[in-house]
Write a protein that holds these residues in place. Structure first.
Motif, short mmCIF file in Angstrom:
data_model
loop_
_atom_site.label_atom_id
_atom_site.label_comp_id
_atom_site.label_asym_id
_atom_site.label_seq_id
_atom_site.Cartn_x
_atom_site.Cartn_y
_atom_site.Cartn_z
N HIS A 153 0.86 -1.19 0.00
CA HIS A 153 0.00 0.00 0.00
C HIS A 153 0.90 1.24 0.00
O HIS A 153 2.14 1.13 -0.10
N ASP A 154 0.30 2.42 0.11
CA ASP A 154 1.06 3.66 -0.02
C ASP A 154 1.22 4.39 1.32
O ASP A 154 1.37 5.61 1.35
N TYR A 234 1.41 2.34 -5.43
CA TYR A 234 0.15 3.02 -5.72
C TYR A 234 -0.88 2.05 -6.29
O TYR A 234 -0.64 1.43 -7.32
N ARG A 235 -1.98 1.91 -5.59
CA ARG A 235 -3.11 1.10 -6.06
C ARG A 235 -2.67 -0.27 -6.59
O ARG A 235 -2.94 -0.62 -7.74
N THR A 236 -2.02 -0.99 -5.75
CA THR A 236 -1.52 -2.30 -6.15
C THR A 236 -2.44 -3.40 -5.62
O THR A 236 -2.49 -3.63 -4.41
N PRO A 237 -3.16 -4.09 -6.48
CA PRO A 237 -3.98 -5.20 -5.99
C PRO A 237 -3.08 -6.32 -5.48
O PRO A 237 -1.96 -6.51 -5.99
#
Length: 327
Positions: A153-154, A234-237
């Motif tokens: 996550h970020d 960033y926005r990593t599933p």
């Protein structure tokens, strides 16, 4: 009714655990202890519970059956040994402790006291991962050759984690000690005994602990696991890939695809399973039901110790810049 004391609000999951426990009809939160007294007093007021500044005083209370440990990871051994010695059931946030020696001390105290113990391993309750284990057990993958798991996550990138999250002394590490726990315990569960490990840790935001990390582990069955975690993505599933001699499983987010030569035509290509296994009860429910009804708790002392063994050795490999063999 299980009467619970919350031991610290240090961990970012502590509030969520408290809210979940308060939603259960068979649980009440009676007391709070925190190594940061002001934080603990404020939290106790929010929860409608008593605040105890002294841990031993709290552990002597008759209205405390069990404790939920969200203290700094560096304090886990001290806190859990004291709780077990006081006859209190224990639920702990991962990691169990910073070293296997500390895990052994916790285990000895828990086993001597005969109290219930559970560690939070949420990824092992999820249908996707239960499906992966089922495929291995039923032979659809064959011998696993490569496992790749990504979790990130970020939090460090966008600065929404607390500053103390990057204190190596209390947290024990950064991304791998935090989010990396999930790929680590999944790999241990799926692949068994580890053989050797190397680590590549990165300090993208220039903090004192790593915020971007990868470990490669060879297991005794010759499978290799590539475990990736990050606080700067960033926005990593969540990613999960499992390759074997007879099949391949790819999971990206909620998209699940399987190919196996064990499947008869017309299922020789990629398929999406129509139904996944049912999710297992959350670890907190397992703990409460274990206390009240002696039901099985799936994530126990041995599991927690295996996770710490992986983490402890991963950090040795990072610090010494070498591949490290497991004992």
């Amino acid at each position: 009714m299980v009467r619970v004391a919350m031991l610290s609000k240090w961990h970012v999951h502590a509030q969520g655990y408290a809210e979940y426990l308060q939603s259960l009809e068979n649980v009440t939160i009676t007391a709070v202890w925190d190594e940061a007294a002001d934080r603990g007093k404020e939290w106790a007021g929010q929860l409608g519970a008593d605040f105890e500044a002294d841990l031993n005083t709290l552990l002597k209370r008759e209205d405390v059956d069990g404790v939920v440990v969200d203290a700094p990871t560096s304090m886990h051994a001290e806190v859990m040994v004291a709780a077990a010695n006081a006859g209190k059931h224990i639920f702990t946030e991962k990691a169990m402790a910073l070293t296997t020696r500390e895990c052994e001390e916790i285990s000895a105290a828990v086993e001597k006291a005969g109290v219930k113990f559970c560690i939070s391993f949420p990824a092992r309750t999820r249908p996707h991962h239960l499906f992966a284990k089922q495929l291995i057990d039923e032979g659809f993958i064959g011998d696993v050759t490569l496992l790749r798991i990504r979790n990130g996550h970020d939090g460090a990138l966008k600065n929404w984690l607390p500053d103390y999250w990057y204190d190596e002394k209390t947290a024990g590490g950064g991304a791998m000690m935090d989010l990396g726990c999930h790929p680590m315990y999944l790999a241990s569960w799926l692949l068994g005994k580890p053989k050797r490990i190397n680590s590549m840790f990165n300090y993208f935001t220039n903090r004192k602990v790593e915020d971007n990390a990868q470990c490669s582990i060879e297991f005794a069955n010759n499978a290799v696991a590539i475990l990736e975690t990050s606080l700067v993505t960033y926005r990593t599933p969540a990613g999960f890939e499992m390759y074997g001699t007879d099949g391949t499983l790819i999971i990206h987010g909620n998209d699940v695809k399987l190919s196996s030569n064990k499947l008869e035509a017309p299922f020789g290509g990629w398929i999406t399973p129509a139904k996944l296994p049912e999710a297992l009860p959350p670890a907190l429910n397992q703990w409460v039901d274990g206390i009240l009804h002696d039901k099985p708790i799936l994530f126990g002392l041995e599991d927690g110790t295996k996770l710490t063994e992986l983490l402890e050795t991963a950090y040795i490999a990072h610090r010494e810049k070498r591949t490290v063999d497991f004992k």
